[in-house]
Design a protein around this motif. Structure first.
Motif, PDB file in Angstrom:
ATOM      1  N   PHE A 273       0.818  -1.223   0.000  1.00 14.53           N
ATOM      2  CA  PHE A 273       0.000   0.000   0.000  1.00 14.53           C
ATOM      3  C   PHE A 273       0.847   1.266   0.000  1.00 14.53           C
ATOM      4  N   GLU A 274       2.130   1.139   0.414  1.00 14.64           N
ATOM      5  CA  GLU A 274       3.010   2.317   0.468  1.00 14.64           C
ATOM      6  C   GLU A 274       3.117   2.965  -0.915  1.00 14.64           C
ATOM      7  N   ASP A 275       2.969   2.132  -1.968  1.00 10.93           N
ATOM      8  CA  ASP A 275       2.975   2.618  -3.335  1.00 10.93           C
ATOM      9  C   ASP A 275       1.514   2.740  -3.776  1.00 10.93           C
ATOM     10  N   THR A 276       1.108   3.967  -4.101  1.00  8.21           N
ATOM     11  CA  THR A 276      -0.309   4.246  -4.374  1.00  8.21           C
ATOM     12  C   THR A 276      -0.910   3.301  -5.413  1.00  8.21           C
ATOM     13  N   GLN A 277      -0.128   2.881  -6.390  1.00  7.72           N
ATOM     14  CA  GLN A 277      -0.701   1.995  -7.425  1.00  7.72           C
ATOM     15  C   GLN A 277      -1.014   0.594  -6.892  1.00  7.72           C
ATOM     16  N   TYR A 278      -0.519   0.287  -5.670  1.00 10.79           N
ATOM     17  CA  TYR A 278      -0.819  -1.021  -5.077  1.00 10.79           C
ATOM     18  C   TYR A 278      -1.628  -0.882  -3.777  1.00 10.79           C
ATOM     19  N   ALA A 279      -2.286   0.248  -3.618  1.00 10.08           N
ATOM     20  CA  ALA A 279      -3.015   0.532  -2.368  1.00 10.08           C
ATOM     21  C   ALA A 279      -4.517   0.311  -2.494  1.00 10.08           C
ATOM     22  N   THR A 280      -4.982  -0.068  -3.681  1.00 10.71           N
ATOM     23  CA  THR A 280      -6.430  -0.139  -3.931  1.00 10.71           C
ATOM     24  C   THR A 280      -7.140  -1.182  -3.065  1.00 10.71           C
ATOM     25  N   GLY A 281      -6.572  -2.380  -2.995  1.00 14.05           N
ATOM     26  CA  GLY A 281      -7.196  -3.451  -2.205  1.00 14.05           C
ATOM     27  C   GLY A 281      -7.307  -3.059  -0.741  1.00 14.05           C
ATOM     28  N   THR A 282      -6.231  -2.505  -0.203  1.00 13.08           N
ATOM     29  CA  THR A 282      -6.203  -2.098   1.206  1.00 13.08           C
ATOM     30  C   THR A 282      -7.187  -0.969   1.462  1.00 13.08           C
ATOM     31  N   SER A 283      -7.222  -0.011   0.554  1.00 14.62           N
ATOM     32  CA  SER A 283      -8.123   1.131   0.702  1.00 14.62           C
ATOM     33  C   SER A 283      -9.589   0.666   0.699  1.00 14.62           C
ATOM     34  N   ALA A 284      -9.896  -0.297  -0.144  1.00 12.52           N
ATOM     35  CA  ALA A 284     -11.271  -0.818  -0.202  1.00 12.52           C
ATOM     36  C   ALA A 284     -11.650  -1.471   1.125  1.00 12.52           C
ATOM     37  N   GLY A 300       0.574  -1.557  13.075  1.00  8.93           N
ATOM     38  CA  GLY A 300       1.293  -0.328  12.746  1.00  8.93           C
ATOM     39  C   GLY A 300       1.114   0.073  11.291  1.00  8.93           C
ATOM     40  N   ASP A 301       1.322  -0.878  10.385  1.00  6.31           N
ATOM     41  CA  ASP A 301       1.192  -0.558   8.962  1.00  6.31           C
ATOM     42  C   ASP A 301      -0.268  -0.393   8.561  1.00  6.31           C
ATOM     43  N   THR A 302      -1.140  -1.128   9.246  1.00  3.46           N
ATOM     44  CA  THR A 302      -2.574  -0.974   8.987  1.00  3.46           C
ATOM     45  C   THR A 302      -3.014   0.453   9.319  1.00  3.46           C
ATOM     46  N   MET A 303      -2.504   0.978  10.428  1.00  6.55           N
ATOM     47  CA  MET A 303      -2.799   2.369  10.819  1.00  6.55           C
ATOM     48  C   MET A 303      -2.348   3.347   9.738  1.00  6.55           C
ATOM     49  N   ALA A 304      -1.128   3.128   9.253  1.00  7.91           N
ATOM     50  CA  ALA A 304      -0.594   4.002   8.199  1.00  7.91           C
ATOM     51  C   ALA A 304      -1.451   3.887   6.943  1.00  7.91           C
ATOM     52  N   ALA A 305      -1.901   2.668   6.654  1.00 10.07           N
ATOM     53  CA  ALA A 305      -2.718   2.440   5.453  1.00 10.07           C
ATOM     54  C   ALA A 305      -4.086   3.120   5.578  1.00 10.07           C
ATOM     55  N   THR A 307      -4.736   5.849   7.256  1.00  9.51           N
ATOM     56  CA  THR A 307      -4.497   7.276   7.022  1.00  9.51           C
ATOM     57  C   THR A 307      -4.342   7.540   5.531  1.00  9.51           C
ATOM     58  N   LYS A 308      -3.572   6.669   4.875  1.00  6.35           N
ATOM     59  CA  LYS A 308      -3.332   6.836   3.444  1.00  6.35           C
ATOM     60  C   LYS A 308      -4.631   6.728   2.644  1.00  6.35           C
ATOM     61  N   ALA A 309      -5.564   5.925   3.159  1.00  8.24           N
ATOM     62  CA  ALA A 309      -6.856   5.749   2.479  1.00  8.24           C
ATOM     63  C   ALA A 309      -7.820   6.898   2.782  1.00  8.24           C
ATOM     64  N   GLY A 310      -7.322   7.891   3.537  1.00  5.71           N
ATOM     65  CA  GLY A 310      -8.155   9.062   3.838  1.00  5.71           C
ATOM     66  C   GLY A 310      -9.118   8.829   4.983  1.00  5.71           C
ATOM     67  N   MET A 311      -8.858   7.772   5.777  1.00  2.59           N
ATOM     68  CA  MET A 311      -9.723   7.468   6.918  1.00  2.59           C
ATOM     69  C   MET A 311      -9.017   7.885   8.214  1.00  2.59           C
ATOM     70  N   THR A 312      -9.766   7.882   9.328  1.00  2.85           N
ATOM     71  CA  THR A 312      -9.172   8.189  10.628  1.00  2.85           C
ATOM     72  C   THR A 312      -9.600   7.094  11.618  1.00  2.85           C
ATOM     73  N   PRO A 313      -8.876   6.953  12.736  1.00  6.91           N
ATOM     74  CA  PRO A 313      -9.255   5.949  13.737  1.00  6.91           C
ATOM     75  C   PRO A 313     -10.708   6.094  14.210  1.00  6.91           C
ATOM     76  N   LYS A 314     -11.208   7.323  14.204  1.00  2.00           N
ATOM     77  CA  LYS A 314     -12.596   7.563  14.670  1.00  2.00           C
ATOM     78  C   LYS A 314     -13.647   6.821  13.854  1.00  2.00           C
ATOM     79  N   ARG A 315     -13.291   6.426  12.646  1.00  2.00           N
ATOM     80  CA  ARG A 315     -14.269   5.762  11.777  1.00  2.00           C
ATOM     81  C   ARG A 315     -14.519   4.305  12.161  1.00  2.00           C
ATOM     82  N   TYR A 316     -13.739   3.810  13.136  1.00  2.00           N
ATOM     83  CA  TYR A 316     -13.875   2.403  13.538  1.00  2.00           C
ATOM     84  C   TYR A 316     -14.330   2.325  14.993  1.00  2.00           C
ATOM     85  N   THR A 317     -14.950   1.213  15.348  1.00  2.00           N
ATOM     86  CA  THR A 317     -15.421   1.059  16.718  1.00  2.00           C
ATOM     87  C   THR A 317     -14.242   1.077  17.688  1.00  2.00           C
TER      88      THR A 317
END
Ligand code: ADP
Ligand code: MG
Length: 347
Positions: A273-284, A300-305, A307-317
């Protein structure tokens, strides 16, 4: 039973040794992700509001010392360091920390009356500031540890029907035990990332030059790869002959299954996901999980992903601060830091 800080009784005039989790990423001298620090504030505030003095101990892996980021920490924790709150140096600077050395533990707690552990992310480690100190002082869990344990246990215990587990990322040694432990307690287990490549390789599929975990074959023994609950991707995004992300069909299939769930537990990106062209599956997955009634995510990397997907921790339970510790908990393994506080995992 694990005692929590609300059971301490009189805190006024007491000096508390608090093991905090301040292991944040630092880039060019700046803390780039303050989530873990924010999760320390409630317990620190509780101790101070009840009249205690606090000695904070923590480790950091991004830089050798807390010194260059002290003022950022003061700002983020909303307390000045001084007479009431002091911050010890990176515990891992001393070789005694990782050896769970009692002599080092004694120097850490010098002058303190109580031990409070609020660092869930290191509870899978048998370290001096996590385990040895708990034998030297009355030991209590901070509010974050109590919440992590309650939320993760609740997620594990929830009925299998409607529960979807998503596991990606790398390091089969930490992920496969989670799949093995949770597959019987879930409706579906969706696998992506390097872990999926490991499974595909074990199934004899052509994975080209894709990254694999060397120890995967051994780790996967005992897991029924034909279990209908286990879902592996069947199309991919390639770079030459290497799998870089799950493909559009699998992405759509996974996202639909997540959205149909009543509870999702997610750890690990679906691709590089660090490379935007391979981040689609994770973002979905990040977007689908946020739509689920109960969503528990961590890593740790899930958290970074996220953020990269434009989400925040608040969006999850619930977003766990633990990477390895969360995975160990979800795998039903013993966590020495929790056991030192008197908590034993019921599997
Ligand atoms: P977390 O920290 O959330 O638990 P991990 O550390 O297990 O996640 O894994 C994250 C890493 O896995 C990322 O750096 C990502 O690039 C890598 N990864 C995921 N899929 C692939 C793949 N197909 N090939 C190589 N690396 C991958
Ligand atoms: Mg990681």
């Amino acid at each position: 039973m694990m005692k929590t800080i609300d059971q301490i009784g009189e805190l006024s005039g007491k000096k508390v040794f608090m093991r905090a989790d301040l292991d944040v990423p630092v880039v060019e001298g700046k803390i780039t992700e303050p989530f873990r620090i924010e999760r320390q504030k409630e317990t620190l505030r509780y101790l101070l509001d009840h009249g205690a003095k606090v000695v904070l101990a923590a480790h950091i892996s991004a830089i050798p010392s807390f010194e260059p980021i002290k003022s950022q920490l003061e700002h983020l924790l909303d307390v000045p360091f001084g007479a009431t709150v002091t911050l010890l140096e990176n515990t891992r600077q001393d070789p005694g920390e990782e050896k769970n050395d009692e002599t080092f533990a004694r120097t850490l707690i010098a002058g303190c009356d109580l031990y409070v552990n609020n660092a869930f992310a290191v509870c899978h480690r048998e370290h001096a500031s996590v385990v040895a100190v708990a034998k030297l002082l009355p030991a209590y869990a901070g509010l974050l540890i109590a919440e992590e344990v309650a939320q993760l246990q609740k997620a594990m215990d929830a009925p299998a029907q409607g529960k979807v587990i998503v596991i990606g990322g790398a390091k089969a040694s930490t992920k496969v035990p989670v799949i093995k432990h949770l597959i019987g307690r879930a409706e579906h287990v969706l696998v992506g990332g390097v872990v999926a490549i490991d499974v595909l390789k074990a199934l004899g599929r052509d994975i080209g030059t894709s990254r694999v975990d060397e120890d995967a074959v051994q780790l996967l023994t005992g897991l029924d790869l034909a279990d209908p609950r286990l879902m592996v991707p069947d199309d991919f995004i390639w770079d030459a002959r290497a799998i870089m992300d799950i493909g559009p069909i699998s992405t759509e299939r996974f996202a639909t299954m997540v959205r149909a769930a009543t509870m999702v537990i997610w750890n690990g990106p679906m691709g590089v996901f660090e490379d935007t062209q391979y981040a689609t599956g994770t973002s979905a997955i990040a977007h689908a999980a946020a739509d689920v009634q109960l969503s528990v995510v961590g890593g740790g990397d899930t958290m970074a992903a996220i953020t990269k997907a434009g989400m925040t921790p608040k969006r999850y339970t619930f977003v766990s601060t633990g990477g390895g510790a969360m995975l160990a908990f979800l795998a039903g393994q013993r966590l020495p830091g929790l056991e030192a506080l008197g908590h034993y995992i019921s599997s």
